[in-house]
Design a protein around this motif. Structure first.
Motif, mmCIF file in Angstrom:
data_model
loop_
_atom_site.group_PDB
_atom_site.id
_atom_site.type_symbol
_atom_site.label_atom_id
_atom_site.label_comp_id
_atom_site.label_asym_id
_atom_site.label_seq_id
_atom_site.Cartn_x
_atom_site.Cartn_y
_atom_site.Cartn_z
ATOM 1 N N MET A 101 0.832 -1.202 0.000
ATOM 2 C CA MET A 101 0.000 0.000 0.000
ATOM 3 C C MET A 101 0.868 1.253 0.000
ATOM 4 O O MET A 101 0.604 2.212 -0.730
ATOM 5 C CB MET A 101 -0.916 0.009 1.227
ATOM 6 C CG MET A 101 -2.057 -0.981 1.178
ATOM 7 S SD MET A 101 -3.135 -0.795 2.620
ATOM 8 C CE MET A 101 -4.162 -2.248 2.447
ATOM 9 N N ASP A 102 1.898 1.245 0.844
ATOM 10 C CA ASP A 102 2.781 2.408 0.947
ATOM 11 C C ASP A 102 3.550 2.618 -0.359
ATOM 12 O O ASP A 102 3.691 3.750 -0.829
ATOM 13 C CB ASP A 102 3.750 2.210 2.109
ATOM 14 C CG ASP A 102 4.683 3.393 2.291
ATOM 15 O OD1 ASP A 102 4.194 4.501 2.560
ATOM 16 O OD2 ASP A 102 5.897 3.215 2.142
ATOM 17 N N LYS B 160 -4.985 3.029 -0.703
ATOM 18 C CA LYS B 160 -5.582 2.866 0.621
ATOM 19 C C LYS B 160 -6.183 1.475 0.821
ATOM 20 O O LYS B 160 -6.564 1.137 1.938
ATOM 21 C CB LYS B 160 -6.684 3.912 0.828
ATOM 22 C CG LYS B 160 -6.180 5.347 0.773
ATOM 23 C CD LYS B 160 -7.325 6.313 0.943
ATOM 24 C CE LYS B 160 -6.836 7.756 0.879
ATOM 25 N NZ LYS B 160 -7.954 8.723 1.018
ATOM 26 N N ARG B 161 -6.265 0.706 -0.255
ATOM 27 C CA ARG B 161 -6.883 -0.623 -0.156
ATOM 28 C C ARG B 161 -6.294 -1.534 -1.215
ATOM 29 O O ARG B 161 -5.797 -1.043 -2.239
ATOM 30 C CB ARG B 161 -8.405 -0.527 -0.341
ATOM 31 C CG ARG B 161 -8.810 -0.146 -1.748
ATOM 32 C CD ARG B 161 -10.206 0.338 -1.858
ATOM 33 N NE ARG B 161 -10.381 1.618 -1.199
ATOM 34 C CZ ARG B 161 -9.984 2.781 -1.713
ATOM 35 N NH1 ARG B 161 -9.357 2.809 -2.900
ATOM 36 N NH2 ARG B 161 -10.178 3.894 -1.081
ATOM 37 N N SER C 116 -7.997 -3.053 3.745
ATOM 38 C CA SER C 116 -7.756 -1.609 3.769
ATOM 39 C C SER C 116 -6.743 -1.276 4.851
ATOM 40 O O SER C 116 -6.360 -2.117 5.665
ATOM 41 C CB SER C 116 -9.068 -0.862 4.051
ATOM 42 O OG SER C 116 -9.515 -1.143 5.379
ATOM 43 N N ARG C 117 -6.318 -0.026 4.870
ATOM 44 C CA ARG C 117 -5.414 0.420 5.929
ATOM 45 C C ARG C 117 -6.045 0.203 7.296
ATOM 46 O O ARG C 117 -5.376 -0.192 8.254
ATOM 47 C CB ARG C 117 -5.085 1.906 5.743
ATOM 48 C CG ARG C 117 -4.218 2.212 4.528
ATOM 49 C CD ARG C 117 -4.046 3.706 4.364
ATOM 50 N NE ARG C 117 -3.186 4.035 3.228
ATOM 51 C CZ ARG C 117 -2.964 5.261 2.807
ATOM 52 N NH1 ARG C 117 -3.523 6.301 3.430
ATOM 53 N NH2 ARG C 117 -2.167 5.492 1.764
#
Length: 234
Positions: free
Chosen positions: A121-122, A127-128, A143-144
């Protein structure tokens, strides 16, 4: 010891077919209270993701076709061109989920460690992540917020997990103490060797639910080799 995506993912996934209309996508995002959904082909395989940003591109860019000379800020233009959202200019022309989506989608698998999902994600600025099986078919979404759930495990459960993990540390330990407060673990006790105490702390820190590990361990024998300090001369 390792929490995997399957442990935290959501299986009741809001998703749309690639042929779904702009209105259908917008309605789903609002009704489900989500900021983005996977886009699927007729075999339930993930083709991409359509988000609120993708829909807003139509409103943001449409005015330039009416001659008002609108130009988005430089940061927005860069984001639309090379960022995770794709090209806003072309999305403004889209009428279906397939035309609006960002593709290909960044996905993960159910058996992937949550730490790797977080890194993905990063890396991609999303965000998902849709969760897919070996054939690329949608089985869930993570998700986060889902990833943060690993830190909400009860302290007593974390204590049991730490004690179980520490059974793999070699050597003997006396008066081993494991106390947990708000997912912060404190280790006490005496190991035979300094290296075994270090291994215990490192193993505790690697547990996904642990926020931090406080080392109050002692040892009988210091088997850590200390290299001599080299002093330079003129």
């Amino acid at each position: 010891m390792r929490t995997i995506v399957q442990d935290v993912m959501t299986t009741d996934v809001a998703a749309v077919n690639q042929n779904a209309s702009f209105h259908t996508v917008a309605e789903l995002l609002i009704n489900r209270g989500v900021s983005g959904v996977p886009v699927l082909d007729d075999d339930n395989r993930v083709l991409g993701v359509v988000s609120e940003a993708d829909l807003l591109a139509k409103q943001e860019f449409k005015e330039r076709y009416y001659g008002d000379g609108y130009t988005p800020p430089l940061r927005a233009r860069i984001r639309h061109t090379v960022g995770s959202e794709g090209s806003g200019f072309y999305k403004a022309l889209g009428e279906t989920a397939g035309a609006l989506m960002t593709s290909p989608a960044h996905t993960t698998n159910p058996d992937v460690a949550v730490v790797l999902a977080a890194r993905q994600m990063d890396k991609h600025g999303v965000k998902r992540l849709p969760v897919v099986d070996a054939e690329g078919r949608l089985v869930g979404i993570v998700s986060r917020r889902d990833l943060i759930k690993v830190f909400l495990r009860a302290d007593i459960d974390i204590e049991h997990q730490v004690r179980e993990a520490l059974q793999a540390v070699p050597g003997e330990v006396t008066d081993l103490g494991v106390t947990v407060a708000d997912a912060v673990v404190t280790l006490t006790g005496k190991f035979d060797k300094h290296s075994h105490a270090i291994a215990a702390v490192r193993m505790t820190e690697r547990i996904d639910s642990v926020v931090a590990a406080h080392d109050e361990l002692t040892w009988k024998h210091d088997d850590i080799v200390k290299l001599p300090v080299a002093w330079g001369g003129a």
